[in-house]
Design a protein around this motif. Structure first.
Motif, PDB file in Angstrom:
ATOM      1  N   GLY A 128       0.837  -1.195   0.000  1.00  8.61           N
ATOM      2  CA  GLY A 128       0.000   0.000   0.000  1.00  8.61           C
ATOM      3  C   GLY A 128       0.867   1.237   0.000  1.00  8.61           C
ATOM      4  O   GLY A 128       1.407   1.628   1.033  1.00  8.61           O
ATOM      5  N   GLY A 145       0.395   4.579  -0.263  1.00  6.55           N
ATOM      6  CA  GLY A 145      -0.370   5.822  -0.173  1.00  6.55           C
ATOM      7  C   GLY A 145       0.332   6.809   0.731  1.00  6.55           C
ATOM      8  O   GLY A 145       1.560   6.843   0.812  1.00  6.55           O
ATOM      9  N   TYR A 146      -0.452   7.628   1.420  1.00  3.90           N
ATOM     10  CA  TYR A 146       0.095   8.663   2.300  1.00  3.90           C
ATOM     11  C   TYR A 146       1.025   8.065   3.353  1.00  3.90           C
ATOM     12  O   TYR A 146       2.012   8.671   3.731  1.00  3.90           O
ATOM     13  N   VAL A 147       0.683   6.877   3.846  1.00  2.15           N
ATOM     14  CA  VAL A 147       1.476   6.242   4.892  1.00  2.15           C
ATOM     15  C   VAL A 147       2.599   5.395   4.288  1.00  2.15           C
ATOM     16  O   VAL A 147       3.766   5.514   4.660  1.00  2.15           O
ATOM     17  N   ASP A 184       1.793  -2.256  -4.629  1.00  5.99           N
ATOM     18  CA  ASP A 184       0.490  -1.596  -4.679  1.00  5.99           C
ATOM     19  C   ASP A 184      -0.268  -2.171  -5.865  1.00  5.99           C
ATOM     20  O   ASP A 184       0.326  -2.473  -6.907  1.00  5.99           O
ATOM     21  N   LYS A 199      -0.211   4.179 -10.132  1.00  5.33           N
ATOM     22  CA  LYS A 199       0.720   4.615  -9.077  1.00  5.33           C
ATOM     23  C   LYS A 199       2.097   3.998  -9.304  1.00  5.33           C
ATOM     24  O   LYS A 199       3.123   4.667  -9.179  1.00  5.33           O
ATOM     25  N   THR A 257      -8.256   1.507   5.730  1.00  3.41           N
ATOM     26  CA  THR A 257      -9.242   0.937   6.665  1.00  3.41           C
ATOM     27  C   THR A 257     -10.439   1.902   6.690  1.00  3.41           C
ATOM     28  O   THR A 257     -10.573   2.686   7.642  1.00  3.41           O
ATOM     29  N   SER A 291      -1.949  -0.010   9.413  1.00  3.84           N
ATOM     30  CA  SER A 291      -3.263   0.599   9.168  1.00  3.84           C
ATOM     31  C   SER A 291      -3.996   0.793  10.491  1.00  3.84           C
ATOM     32  O   SER A 291      -4.006  -0.111  11.333  1.00  3.84           O
ATOM     33  N   THR A 292      -4.641   1.944  10.637  1.00  2.00           N
ATOM     34  CA  THR A 292      -5.399   2.224  11.859  1.00  2.00           C
ATOM     35  C   THR A 292      -6.601   1.282  11.946  1.00  2.00           C
ATOM     36  O   THR A 292      -7.323   1.099  10.964  1.00  2.00           O
ATOM     37  N   GLU A 296       0.826   4.412  12.333  1.00  5.04           N
ATOM     38  CA  GLU A 296       1.442   5.577  11.680  1.00  5.04           C
ATOM     39  C   GLU A 296       0.820   6.819  12.305  1.00  5.04           C
ATOM     40  O   GLU A 296      -0.376   6.875  12.533  1.00  5.04           O
ATOM     41  N   HIS A 351      -8.691  11.217   6.105  1.00  2.88           N
ATOM     42  CA  HIS A 351      -8.989   9.782   6.145  1.00  2.88           C
ATOM     43  C   HIS A 351      -9.099   9.264   7.574  1.00  2.88           C
ATOM     44  O   HIS A 351      -9.577   8.161   7.798  1.00  2.88           O
TER      45      HIS A 351
HETATM   46  N1  LIG Z   1      -3.305   9.512   5.678  1.00  2.00           N
HETATM   47  C1  LIG Z   1      -2.911   9.714   6.920  1.00  2.00           C
HETATM   48  O1  LIG Z   1      -2.587  10.826   7.287  1.00  2.00           O
HETATM   49  C2  LIG Z   1      -2.860   8.559   7.907  1.00  2.00           C
HETATM   50  C3  LIG Z   1      -2.246   8.781   9.141  1.00  2.00           C
HETATM   51  C4  LIG Z   1      -2.158   7.744  10.054  1.00  2.00           C
HETATM   52  C5  LIG Z   1      -2.718   6.513   9.737  1.00  2.00           C
HETATM   53  N2  LIG Z   1      -3.336   6.310   8.555  1.00  2.00           N
HETATM   54  C6  LIG Z   1      -3.872   4.979   8.288  1.00  2.00           C
HETATM   55  O2  LIG Z   1      -2.999   4.303   7.390  1.00  2.00           O
HETATM   56  C7  LIG Z   1      -3.737   3.444   6.512  1.00  2.00           C
HETATM   57  C8  LIG Z   1      -3.451   3.821   5.075  1.00  2.00           C
HETATM   58  O3  LIG Z   1      -3.872   5.143   4.881  1.00  2.00           O
HETATM   59  P1  LIG Z   1      -3.386   6.007   3.637  1.00  2.00           P
HETATM   60  O4  LIG Z   1      -3.846   7.402   3.913  1.00  2.00           O
HETATM   61  O5  LIG Z   1      -1.961   5.754   3.351  1.00  2.00           O
HETATM   62  O6  LIG Z   1      -4.288   5.361   2.485  1.00  2.00           O
HETATM   63  P2  LIG Z   1      -4.121   5.560   0.894  1.00  2.00           P
HETATM   64  O7  LIG Z   1      -5.458   5.322   0.322  1.00  2.00           O
HETATM   65  O8  LIG Z   1      -3.417   6.848   0.622  1.00  2.00           O
HETATM   66  O9  LIG Z   1      -3.134   4.402   0.471  1.00  2.00           O
HETATM   67  C9  LIG Z   1      -3.455   3.058   0.533  1.00  2.00           C
HETATM   68  C10 LIG Z   1      -2.814   2.361  -0.644  1.00  2.00           C
HETATM   69  O10 LIG Z   1      -3.073   0.959  -0.523  1.00  2.00           O
HETATM   70  C11 LIG Z   1      -3.236   0.430  -1.825  1.00  2.00           C
HETATM   71  N3  LIG Z   1      -3.912  -0.858  -1.716  1.00  2.00           N
HETATM   72  C12 LIG Z   1      -5.169  -1.134  -1.355  1.00  2.00           C
HETATM   73  N4  LIG Z   1      -5.377  -2.468  -1.347  1.00  2.00           N
HETATM   74  C13 LIG Z   1      -4.217  -3.044  -1.703  1.00  2.00           C
HETATM   75  C14 LIG Z   1      -3.803  -4.387  -1.883  1.00  2.00           C
HETATM   76  N5  LIG Z   1      -4.625  -5.394  -1.654  1.00  2.00           N
HETATM   77  N6  LIG Z   1      -2.551  -4.614  -2.289  1.00  2.00           N
HETATM   78  C15 LIG Z   1      -1.689  -3.593  -2.525  1.00  2.00           C
HETATM   79  N7  LIG Z   1      -2.028  -2.300  -2.360  1.00  2.00           N
HETATM   80  C16 LIG Z   1      -3.278  -2.032  -1.960  1.00  2.00           C
HETATM   81  C17 LIG Z   1      -4.006   1.511  -2.546  1.00  2.00           C
HETATM   82  O11 LIG Z   1      -3.914   1.412  -3.940  1.00  2.00           O
HETATM   83  C18 LIG Z   1      -3.348   2.784  -2.002  1.00  2.00           C
HETATM   84  O12 LIG Z   1      -2.264   3.188  -2.813  1.00  2.00           O
HETATM   85  C19 LIG Z   1      -5.185   3.608   6.920  1.00  2.00           C
HETATM   86  O13 LIG Z   1      -5.515   2.628   7.855  1.00  2.00           O
HETATM   87  C20 LIG Z   1      -5.210   4.962   7.601  1.00  2.00           C
HETATM   88  O14 LIG Z   1      -6.259   5.061   8.540  1.00  2.00           O
HETATM   89  C21 LIG Z   1      -3.393   7.309   7.626  1.00  2.00           C
END
Ligand SMILES: NC(=O)c1ccc[n+]([C@@H]2O[C@H](COP(=O)([O-])OP(=O)(O)OC[C@H]3O[C@@H](n4cnc5c(N)ncnc54)[C@H](O)[C@@H]3O)[C@@H](O)[C@H]2O)c1
Length: 453
Positions: free
Chosen positions: A22, A24-26, A45, A50, A98, A132-133, A167, A277
């Motif tokens: 994954g 993403g942001y984290v 991912d 991406k 999540t 993931s939270t 995170e 999120h």
């Molecule tokens: N964004 C924040 O500021 C932040 C802060 C702390 C915690 N979190 C937690 O971290 C987790 C991720 O958040 P995020 O903001 O990074 O989400 P995001 O949507 O930015 O990134 C998640 C990534 O996971 C990928 N993904 C989904 N299913 C997949 C799979 N089966 N295989 C491979 N890749 C897959 C998606 O394509 C995406 O790129 C969440 O639980 C969120 O609550 C986020």
């Protein structure tokens, strides 16, 4: 014992291969961080565009293209969609979404899907970390059985290791980031905790920035509590803002005064609602889990209701600003679509909610956001308009106080400005023709005092 020593050594000498699932942001900053520390990192991912963008050297999260380019070309960072990379990884970190279901219940299907695949593909001796939270118990009650069901490992803490480590990234925060914010680690066994602590000590600026929790559940609950703390305090100050509006008092002054107390007070600012999120969603994870214990999280739910009301209050302020013009057919320009200052993220943004309410009430709504040139809302693509629209709007609404917004220029051009961020407070507005309505700054005539005698 042998697998513990082997992994510990591979973390120490950076020979371990780390898969981050994954990006993403984290996950992306985390993967780049491990790559910069010298580990070979597989960035997994399932979103093909991406992976393509990373291979082309684009950092779509923090804009650090040079870091991506250097990490990819050195072979340290390997963006991929090939799930088989898990089979030769020493560490697998899960950073998938999540979200909530339509009924506002935890949707951990992404975590479940990944855990299942890890169980089928992992090699013995692997450390699996969930970032993931999620609600307390997910690591032990959901991830552990799915990993074991794959049949490649048999005993956690002996032939594989499992932990939760939340995170805490705060997007847009100029001082704190992944590498200088204390990292909580909670393993399913003490050995899992120790190895996870060792993993993150390689990443953080100082080794004492890793703090061990007594269990994965404690770490899971700690993370939720952090976000609930914010949600509840924002709701409290939002309630105060609504009251100040009624009482013809100024919430921003009250906050400035309260903030002079050097102890026992922490400032939160009112605003148009909560977004992103995390803060709007995470409290529901705990509320849901608490039901299993016949426990009602009343405070958390009340905070959710108060925060969800704020976009409606913003619309009331817009109506106040428009006066006899009325809302139907009015040209309303939202300044800021992002959920907070200086981030390019409109997930759960109160601006989206305000836009929807305004549309429903037949206003002609547009938005301007230098961070978000285009956004998709309910399948419809919206584009940020030209700044010349400020002068044409019947009402401008400051939703997000981006640094790039020039207050002087906006006040010179706008006919009416609804300020939801206290942006105009403490400034001399006498030189502007613009009518300003500020959230939490009651401008009604004071209610007459009615004697009950
Ligand atoms: N964004 C924040 O500021 C932040 C802060 C702390 C915690 N979190 C937690 O971290 C987790 C991720 O958040 P995020 O903001 O990074 O989400 P995001 O949507 O930015 O990134 C998640 C990534 O996971 C990928 N993904 C989904 N299913 C997949 C799979 N089966 N295989 C491979 N890749 C897959 C998606 O394509 C995406 O790129 C969440 O639980 C969120 O609550 C986020």
């Amino acid at each position: 014992m042998e697998s513990i020593n082997r992994l510990s050594q591979a973390l120490q000498d950076r020979s371990a291969t780390i898969t981050v699932v994954g990006l993403g942001y984290v996950g992306l900053p985390l993967a780049l961080g491990f790559a910069q520390q010298g580990f070979r990192v597989m960035g997994l991912d399932d979103d093909a565009p991406k992976i393509d963008r990373l291979m082309q050297g684009t950092d779509y999260i923090n804009g650090q293209d040079a870091v991506v380019q250097a990490s990819v070309s050195s072979g340290k960072f390997n963006p991929t969609r090939d799930i088989n990379c898990m089979s030769h990884s020493d560490v697998i970190v899960i950073c998938v979404p999540t979200p909530l279901t339509k009924n506002r219940e935890p949707n951990i299907s992404y975590v479940e899907g990944v855990a299942k695949r890890i169980g089928q593909l992992m090699k013995p001796g692997t450390l699996v970390v969930l970032e993931s939270t999620t609600y307390p118990g997910t690591t032990e009650e959901v991830v552990l059985p799915l990993v074991l069901a794959g049949g490649r490992v048999t005993q956690v803490g002996r032939d594989f290791f499992l932990a939760f480590s939340p995170e805490r990234v705060d997007p847009g925060n100029p001082s704190y980031h992944t590498y200088n914010t204390t990292k909580i680690v909670g393993g399913v066994t003490p050995t899992c905790t120790d190895l996870t602590a060792q993993l993150y000590q390689t990443l953080l600026e100082r080794t004492d920035l890793v703090k061990k929790a007594s269990s994965s559940r404690a770490a899971e609950l700690e993370k939720l509590f952090e976000n609930i703390f914010r949600s509840v305090n924002i709701a409290l100050v939002n309630e105060l803002a609504l009251l100040c509006n009624e009482m013809s008092l100024n919430v921003w002054e009250i906050l400035d005064l309260a903030s002079t107390k050097p102890f026992g007070f922490m400032r939160f600012n009112p605003g148009p609602g909560i977004g992103g999120h995390c803060i709007p969603l995470d409290p529901f994870y705990l509320t849901w889990k608490a039901r299993e214990f016949d426990f009602s999280t009343r405070f958390i739910e009340l905070a959710g209701q108060l925060n969800a009301h704020m976009p409606h209050h913003v619309v009331d302020l817009i109506i106040q600003g428009l006066g006899s013009r009325g809302l139907v057919g009015a040209n309303v320009l939202l300044l800021g679509m992002a959920y907070k200052k200086d981030v390019a993220d409109h997930r759960e943004s109160p601006s989206v909610r305000v836009l929807e309410i305004l549309q429903h009430r037949q206003a002609d709504v547009k938005y301007l956001d230098p961070m978000l040139p285009a956004v998709k809302i309910e399948g419809v693509m919206w584009r940020s308009v030209d700044p010349s629209e400020i002068a044409k709007a019947d009402c401008c609404v400051l939703m997000t106080d981006h640094t790039e917004f020039d207050m002087d220029s906006i006040l010179k051009q706008a006919k009416v400005l609804v300020d939801t961020r206290g942006w105009t407070q403490g400034r001399d507005l006498s030189g502007y023709a613009c009518k300003v309505v500020c959230l939490g700054h009651g401008q009604k005539a004071a209610h007459p005092v009615v004697s009950l005698k």
